[in-house]
Design a protein around this motif. Structure first.
Motif, PDB file in Angstrom:
ATOM      1  N   GLU A  58       0.827  -1.208   0.000  1.00  0.00           N
ATOM      2  CA  GLU A  58       0.000   0.000   0.000  1.00  0.00           C
ATOM      3  C   GLU A  58       0.864   1.263   0.000  1.00  0.00           C
ATOM      4  O   GLU A  58       0.572   2.233  -0.711  1.00  0.00           O
ATOM      5  N   SER A  74       2.535   1.886  -3.371  1.00  0.00           N
ATOM      6  CA  SER A  74       1.569   2.215  -4.424  1.00  0.00           C
ATOM      7  C   SER A  74       1.169   3.686  -4.377  1.00  0.00           C
ATOM      8  O   SER A  74       0.619   4.216  -5.348  1.00  0.00           O
ATOM      9  N   LYS A  75       1.467   4.356  -3.245  1.00  0.00           N
ATOM     10  CA  LYS A  75       1.085   5.762  -3.089  1.00  0.00           C
ATOM     11  C   LYS A  75       2.280   6.706  -2.984  1.00  0.00           C
ATOM     12  O   LYS A  75       2.138   7.900  -3.225  1.00  0.00           O
ATOM     13  N   LEU A  76       3.441   6.186  -2.580  1.00  0.00           N
ATOM     14  CA  LEU A  76       4.591   7.044  -2.291  1.00  0.00           C
ATOM     15  C   LEU A  76       5.779   6.676  -3.172  1.00  0.00           C
ATOM     16  O   LEU A  76       5.951   5.522  -3.558  1.00  0.00           O
ATOM     17  N   GLN A  91      -0.888  11.172   3.273  1.00  0.00           N
ATOM     18  CA  GLN A  91      -1.560  12.022   2.287  1.00  0.00           C
ATOM     19  C   GLN A  91      -0.680  13.198   1.879  1.00  0.00           C
ATOM     20  O   GLN A  91      -0.649  13.597   0.715  1.00  0.00           O
ATOM     21  N   ARG A 135       2.067  12.036  -0.531  1.00  0.00           N
ATOM     22  CA  ARG A 135       1.573  11.380  -1.751  1.00  0.00           C
ATOM     23  C   ARG A 135       1.721  12.313  -2.941  1.00  0.00           C
ATOM     24  O   ARG A 135       1.327  13.475  -2.876  1.00  0.00           O
ATOM     25  N   ASP A 194       3.754   3.894 -12.627  1.00  0.00           N
ATOM     26  CA  ASP A 194       2.417   3.717 -13.194  1.00  0.00           C
ATOM     27  C   ASP A 194       2.338   4.181 -14.644  1.00  0.00           C
ATOM     28  O   ASP A 194       1.353   3.894 -15.329  1.00  0.00           O
TER      29      ASP A 194
END
Length: 775
Positions: free
Chosen positions: A144, A147-149, A188, A191, A198
């Motif tokens: 997780e 996938s965001k950082l 957040q 991010r 991606d």
């Protein structure tokens, strides 16, 4: 290279029998993605982990996950992964090491680059020392998090939690388990908009569709301010994440960056030589070279114009640090689109010249060299060329750092690694007049001459009425002086890092100094009154002493009277004759950088003119007292060329010769302060006086063209002040920079500086300051 598989199989089964089934299935997978050398590293790593004694799960996780990691990042990372596991074994449990191996395929897939994977391993080692209890929950949520950082965002998120909860172990575990509001808020905050991983597949297809070939595209950690994409060994390095800019999405920004880098690779047939160019000149040439390759690309793919022009047309909030930056941004837009114009006719003419000739020169990067130098010369004539640090802040978000377009001279290790300026690669001999006349081969030797002869006195030409040096010679400079420079990041001195040359000051009209003294006659009269008070008073009689040299009759009589009256007498009945002298040597060091040529606000005089006037007055003041003093100046053009001028030395009288040098004072170049202060300190330390004062007059902070970090030269100057203080030299700074409060106190100390708010009062301030310092 042959591998004895049975030997490894027997060893692993003896250490952990449960490994047998895993080993057979994973070895076939590993043999498909690894070379024989990689397989040997893989098996040796498994053997080492068996000896670690942390259980079978560590070995099984390693055997299962490493082929997946190698498939993404190559087999060179295998020894480093094993070494990272060995380091963790002394700080955490075998279960955490197994989790680390399990997280590596995800990390390799999301990071996509061996260097970034090494950074990930370094982060795990750092956390095991700072917050070992947070390592397990973080590894359980690594899918997780990555996938965001980006890796940089993950570092900031993890290190914030380790620091914030280092004394609260329960909340530390909750933070890394994503169970607290702080953890989610930081997640957040860190991010980013669009991650490289991606979009990598889309970018590869995009570039292949345009140019019909494959490009190597890799992510790079954009974890510092000022990061720019770059090309290294024909690999395109893009930031690991980008944020949308206005209405332009992160994917569109990635496409613009990738297309620009690919244009460099496709349309650069040869590199541009950087020999003889300053960093600022290279920047201006690179700006035009960017426009050349983009024109070439737009000729083949017209749609790229809309992509790049959308980023060129962005309106940025806030002011740029220097007014030249928005002008260059506008000029870059003019080179991209012929319809864009500016209010500057000279820039319009240069852009028109570019568009007129670009079609026939689109494959010739020497065209960029000529246009770029014309652009640089235009701004240099206006004195609008800022430092390289400011130039690199140009707000064109999709362009790279242009390292790919430059060719630098390779270092020949056989000739040594010490830098020797071209002007010093010759043998210089002092000869007699007859040798010069009878045996001279060439009267005007060039830079390539192997030997240069010089006379003790000038060679006078009767017909021309001047010396041959004045007519056709070059400026005489001293032998080089090498000084160390302090590197605050490693807390060590860089030995012989800076090269300083003493230059002969140019001469002017001494009447100019006389006119200055006449103009400031009222101030000069007040200074004379102060000077008279500072004059040494010769022999002084010091009374009221207990251990003097002779009896003070008056004090002795008073003591006898007190005894006869039954009172306690004063025991201080002696006196001593003392010779009052001023044991002081002063060196005034002037900053003669390019900024001194700027006109002072509210006046028609430049900072250099006011400095000259102040020097004339302070020289008159010190000369009246009789203290030995010197007036020197400095400027710099990089660490290899610090220029030092001696207008007046300690043993010289303040005569017409000195006045003519002061009148010829000129400003230019930059301000490498530390080396100049160390050199001035060497001159001061040769004086016999007990007290030594270095009075520095500057109009700004230390800076130079080859140093991007503004803190580096500040720390070096502070270190120079400390070095001089330990050797008995007091440094005092008189600064004309109204914003000097931000740095001058940290460099010179709380009581060792004065900020002149009204620069036009400098001629009055400097002599008064000297008087107050030496009274």
């Amino acid at each position: 290279m042959s591998i004895n598989l049975d030997e490894y199989k027997e060893y692993l089964q003896e250490a952990a029998p449960e490994v047998r089934d895993t080993f057979e299935s994973t070895f076939h997978e590993a043999s498909r993605v690894m070379s024989p050398a990689g397989l040997r590293d893989y098996l040796e790593g498994a053997k080492g982990l068996c000896n670690l004694g942390r259980g079978k799960d560590v070995v099984i996780s390693y055997l299962q996950e490493m082929p997946l990691v190698v498939k993404e990042c190559g087999e060179d990372v295998i020894p480093e992964i094993v070494a990272a596991a060995m380091k963790l074994s002394s700080m955490t449990s075998g279960e955490v090491i197994s989790l680390m191996f399990s997280s590596l395929p995800t990390a390799a897939r999301r990071l996509g680059d061996p260097e970034l994977l090494r950074g990930y391993l370094g982060l795990l080692h750092q956390l095991s020392a700072k917050a070992s209890r947070g390592l397990r929950p973080m590894l359980q949520h690594i899918d997780e998090l990555l996938s965001k950082l980006t890796l940089s965002g993950l570092k900031r998120w993890a290190l914030y939690g380790a620091e914030a909860y280092r004394k609260d172990l329960n909340n530390l575990v909750n933070y890394f388990n994503l169970d607290t509001q702080d953890s989610l808020a930081m997640l957040q905050k860190e991010r980013r908009g669009t991650l490289f991983v991606d979009t990598q597949r889309k970018l590869n297809f995009y570039l292949r569709a345009l140019w019909g070939r494959d490009f190597f595209v890799r992510p790079a950690a954009a974890d510092h301010e000022g990061f720019k994409p770059y090309i290294d060994h024909h690999v395109l390095h893009l930031p690991d994440a980008v944020d949308p800019i206005g209405e332009i999405s992160g994917l569109e920004l990635y496409r613009a960056i990738a297309a620009h880098l690919a244009a460099h690779v496709c349309y650069t047939s040869s590199r541009i030589s950087a020999e003889g160019l300053s960093p600022a000149q290279m920047f201006f040439i690179g700006l035009v070279e960017d426009a050349r390759v983009e024109y070439h690309a737009m000729q083949a793919f017209p749609g790229l114009r809309n992509l790049w022009e959308a980023l060129m047309s962005i309106e940025y909030e806030g002011r740029a640090e220097h007014p030249t930056v928005p002008v260059l941004e506008r000029f870059a837009h003019m080179l991209l689109d012929p319809a864009v114009k500016s209010d500057d006719e000279a820039l319009n003419a240069l852009a028109e010249k570019f568009h007129t000739n670009i079609e026939e020169n689109k494959d010739n990067n020497s065209f960029s060299w000529h246009i770029g130098l014309e652009l640089f010369n235009l701004f240099a004539e206006r004195k609008d060329v800022p430092s390289l640090r400011i130039l690199e802040q140009i707000r064109i978000p999709y362009r790279d750092d242009n390292r790919f377009v430059w060719e630098f001279e390779e270092l020949n290790w056989e000739e040594g690694i010490e830098y020797i300026p071209a002007s010093q690669r010759q043998v210089r001999k002092t000869v007699s007049v007859m040798e010069m006349v009878n045996e001279l081969d060439c009267e005007l030797a060039g830079d390539d001459a192997q030997e240069i002869w010089r006379l003790e006195t000038p060679f006078w030409l009767d017909q021309e009425g001047c010396t041959i040096n004045e007519l056709e010679g070059k400026e005489a400079i001293s032998d080089p002086f090498h000084y160390q420079e302090w590197d605050y990041q490693v807390q060590l001195n860089r030995p012989d890092w800076v090269t300083l040359y003493e230059h002969r000051p140019k001469k002017g009209d001494p009447e100019e100094i006389e006119d200055i003294l006449l103009e400031y006659k009222p101030i000069a009269f007040r200074i004379k009154q102060i000077i008279d008070m500072l004059q040494p008073e010769g022999v002084q009689r010091m009374r009221n002493m207990e251990d003097g040299d002779e009896i003070d009759i008056n004090a002795a009589i008073d003591a006898m009277i007190a005894i006869r009256m039954g009172e306690q007498p004063n025991p201080r009945i002696t006196m001593r004759n003392v010779i009052q002298t001023r044991d002081l040597a002063v060196a005034v060091l002037l900053d003669l950088s390019e900024s001194t040529n700027e006109t002072v606000e509210g006046s028609d005089k430049t900072v250099l003119q006011l400095t000259k006037e102040a020097c004339a007055l302070v020289a008159t003041a010190i000369n009246g007292i009789g203290d030995p003093f010197a007036i020197h100046g400095f400027a710099s053009d990089g660490r290899h060329d610090v220029q030092y001028m001696r207008f007046k030395d300690f043993n010289q009288h303040f005569n017409d010769e000195v006045k003519s040098r002061l009148a010829g004072m000129q400003g230019g170049l930059s301000t490498r302060m530390g080396a100049a202060m160390r050199h001035a300190g060497q001159h001061l330390l040769r004086q016999q006086q007990h007290k030594k004062l270095l009075l520095l007059v500057t109009d700004g902070e230390p800076a130079d063209i080859d140093e991007r970090d503004p803190q580096h030269l500040r720390h070096d100057t502070k270190k120079a002040v400390e070095e001089l203080y330990t050797r008995g030299v007091i440094t005092y700074c008189l600064t004309l920079d109204p914003d000097a409060d931000n740095y001058v106190k940290r460099i010179f100390g709380a009581n060792n500086y004065t900020i002149v708010d009204h620069v036009d009062r400098l001629p009055e301030k400097l002599p008064m300051l000297f008087a107050s310092l030496t009274k």
